[in-house]
Design an enzyme around this catalytic site. Structure first.
Site, PDB file in Angstrom:
ATOM      1  N   GLY A 142       0.760  -1.297   0.040  1.00 43.35           N
ATOM      2  CA  GLY A 142      -0.044  -0.078  -0.100  1.00 43.35           C
ATOM      3  C   GLY A 142       0.812   1.185  -0.041  1.00 43.35           C
ATOM      4  O   GLY A 142       0.303   2.265  -0.288  1.00 43.35           O
ATOM      5  N   ASP A 143       2.112   1.043   0.293  1.00 42.69           N
ATOM      6  CA  ASP A 143       2.959   2.262   0.396  1.00 42.69           C
ATOM      7  C   ASP A 143       4.026   2.003  -0.917  1.00 42.69           C
ATOM      8  O   ASP A 143       4.206   3.135  -1.752  1.00 42.69           O
ATOM      9  CB  ASP A 143       3.868   2.337   1.671  1.00 42.69           C
TER      10      ASP A 143
END
Length: 407
Positions: free
Chosen positions: A179-180
């Site tokens: 997600g990052d």
């Protein structure tokens, strides 16, 4: 003899205001390829410096493994942007920069008087990149614009958790912080595209990357499945919904992956397993039939794979069909592939007698090879050099240090 450049991005300067993972990973990718990345940290430093993990023999603990991994190849200056002098210094840095990257919540830079609109007045060529959970209002105001977001939020709302898990009812977080990391890659790509454009036309632009959007783009399959098939995809365990065999099966000492979904590879696998009869089985005659009868296909393979260790299966299957053992880091560290490709790299670590291992550079270029040239910086380690470069005298730098405008 002409000295080889540090990388394809040598000569590009980036002001890095990011913290945590998404932003630092983006600028790390650029620094690995030769960009001059100036990490502008708060006076107290990036919060991940103190987050560890630390090694037992580390007697300084100036930063842990997390910070060391994603901040290599950068220079550091500690700067208090809440002061007028600190903001002036940042503006001077921006005047000589190709790009600025930040991952604050929407509105933070505006409140500091350092918005894209203000900074482009100082440098019309500036490429301004933001990474936010739900994007920036400049390119489309989300109803969630003000929501804070981290990796699990992006994974959940972007769709990747919804198709990952052991069964249809159990969504699962993907192990690494994708997600990052995926937004970081998107941002690095967008930055390079925009810098190329700016060098062509003399005008920069705003580059807006949403963490949630980036995850959805990675899960592109679920969009066309809904559109074409009218289905709402759910977790498929360790198997692919549209291909078979294309997933994991057990070995005696762990797990392996097999992707023998084509007729050619399926026949080769059947020969290796000494199960040529399966090539005549009506349930497995075609790609479509194998998908419709996945359970029988995987049961037949596992009956074979459970008779062997992962190493034995490497000898039997490696190079013949798409195959790979499921590795843990101890196996990665001893596999010659990763050593030959410099994918586990040792760097000096302040406070430790032995070097620290971090992940290498996966993008390989023949003429301008990226590399890990220096360890992550100490907080403010390069302050003097950076401020001298933008016109501050040594006595001014000493005075600003005393005032704690810089560190």
């Amino acid at each position: 003899m002409t000295q080889r450049p540090a990388g394809a991005l040598e000569g590009i300067r980036i002001v890095d205001l990011t913290q945590m993972l998404a932003g630092p990973y983006c600028t790390m990718m650029l620094a690995d390829q030769g960009a001059d990345v100036i990490k502008v940290e708060p006076i107290e430093g990036d919060g991940t410096r103190t987050g560890g993990p630390f090694r037992d023999d580390d007697n300084l603990r100036v930063y842990g493994g997390y910070f060391a991994s994603v901040n290599r190849n950068k220079r550091s200056i500690g700067l208090d942007l809440k002061t007028a002098d600190g903001r002036t210094m940042l503006i001077k840095l921006v005047r000589n920069a190709d790009a600025l990257v930040e991952n604050f919540r929407a509105g933070v830079m505006e409140r500091l008087g350092l918005s894209y609109e203000e900074l482009r007045k100082e440098n019309p060529r500036l490429v301004y990149v933001s990474i936010r959970g739900f994007g920036d209002p400049r390119t489309g105001r989300s109803p969630y614009t003000e929501w804070p977001a981290y990796d699990p939020v992006a994974q959940a709302m972007g769709g990747i958790m919804g198709i990952t898990g052991p069964d249809a009812e159990t969504p699962l977080k993907v192990g690494p912080g994708v997600g990052d990391l995926i937004p970081a890659m998107m941002a690095a790509y967008g930055l390079v595209c925009a810098v190329l454009r700016a060098r062509e036309v003399g005008m920069g632009q705003y580059v807006d990357v949403s963490m949630v959007d980036s995850i959805l783009a990675t899960c592109e399959r679920i969009i066309y499945q809904r559109s074409l098939q009218g289905i709402n995809p759910h977790p498929e365990g360790n198997r692919h919904p549209l291909l078979a065999p294309f997933g994991m099966v057990r070995a005696q000492d762990g797990w392996i992956t097999i992707a023998a979904h084509t007729d050619e590879f399926w026949k080769k696998l059947c020969v290796i397993m000494k199960r040529e009869d399966l090539t005549e089985d009506p349930r497995m005659l075609s790609r479509e039939a194998r998908v419709d009868n996945k359970a029988a296909v995987y049961d037949a393979i596992e009956a074979f794979s459970l008779q062997h260790t992962k190493d034995e299966l490497k000898m039997l299957l490696g190079g013949k069909i798409p195959f790979g053992p499921v590795y843990h880091i101890d196996e990665i560290a001893t596999d010659p592939h990763f050593a030959i490709r410099d994918m586990v790299v040792e760097v000096e670590h302040p406070g430790c007698t032995k070097p620290l291992s971090i992940a290498g550079v996966p993008i390989r270029m023949t003429e301008t090879p990226g590399s890990i040239r220096r360890r992550a910086p100490l907080l403010g380690e390069d302050t003097d050099e950076i401020l001298w470069d933008i016109g501050y005298a040594a006595e001014d730098v000493a005075r600003y240090k005393q005032l704690r405008v810089v560190r």
